[in-house]
Design an enzyme around this catalytic site. Sequence first.
Site, PDB file in Angstrom:
ATOM      1  N   LYS A   1       9.070 -33.042  24.687  1.00 43.07           N
ATOM      2  CA  LYS A   1       7.889 -32.238  25.015  1.00 43.07           C
ATOM      3  C   LYS A   1       8.133 -30.827  24.503  1.00 43.07           C
ATOM      4  CE  LYS A   1       4.440 -31.206  28.415  1.00 43.07           C
ATOM      5  NZ  LYS A   1       3.780 -31.733  29.615  1.00 43.07           N
TER       6      LYS A   1
ATOM      7  N   ASP B   1       1.464 -30.803  39.846  1.00 42.66           N
ATOM      8  CA  ASP B   1       0.394 -31.225  38.932  1.00 42.66           C
ATOM      9  C   ASP B   1       0.312 -32.744  38.859  1.00 42.66           C
ATOM     10  OD1 ASP B   1      -1.744 -30.710  37.240  1.00 42.66           O
ATOM     11  OD2 ASP B   1      -0.504 -30.593  35.430  1.00 42.66           O
TER      12      ASP B   1
END
Length: 307
Positions: A40, A134
């Site tokens: 990522k 999240d």
Amino acid sequence: MEFSEALGASYRLGKRVGRGASGEVWQATDLRTGETVAAKILRAEHASDPALVERFIRERSILIGLRHPNIVAVRDLVVEGDRLAIVMDYIGGGSLRDILDRRSTLSPRAAVDTTAAVFRALAAAHEKQVLHRDIKPDNVLLLPEWLVGNPDACKVTDFGIARMITDRPRVSTGLLGTPEYMAPELISTGDAGMPADVYATGVLLYELLAGRTPFAGPGTDFTIAYRHVSVEVPNLDLPDQLSALLLRLLDKRPQNRPSAADAAATLTAMRPRLDGVPALEPASAPEDFVQTERRPPRSGASGRPRG
């Protein structure tokens, strides 16, 4: 921004497999072992923030030490010039968002199985005082053997990343997180603890069952977010025990929600009674949301855990 094939001295980038608010996910190869991994690569604005880079380096051991069968394992952190990358296990079955895009809703048993796995991941992280901040279908990844009886085929990713990126000096009127999954106390005070992760997972469960989040509808992001504070959860035609738990998970008072561990245990216990219960038809937004009679207290975050 274009990236060269190499990522640090140990990895070689392949194809891009995803893109989100915080950056892009690439398939990569670990040159030391030949294994396929995921990298990522955070957006340039994050990688160029010295305070954020320092925070990631400082919390590297926390991220790498977070190990559980239902958590995507972080393997490494690469800081290279203007790039900041998190190297993690590669999970090749897509995300829950992909499943919802194809199926719209899941059967109650499949939804319960999947959500119990998310709660098990949260329980392991909360035990180490790490928040997610999240939880949503996009951050729940699946192995190809998902839904064939493998409880470890559902894995939560991005623990701690949302908080590290957003926990910086900012304009106080900005919303942090995804409005459809934000707990009432996060909207009211901007601060939240473990119950906010539980709440967001309750929203995820509702979405798996209904094909929509409970407070989605017309309006701005702020309008949608404020519904978590001001309106009741729209009813779904569910077995009584599942409906009761869903309302506890989505209680506007954080102290009334179960812990992640308790929620996982409750979902697992009710699983056999859901055999054969069909999936609901996708629900549409109600014509009018019902205003809640009482608003949650303006506090309720349980401490300031990491993540």
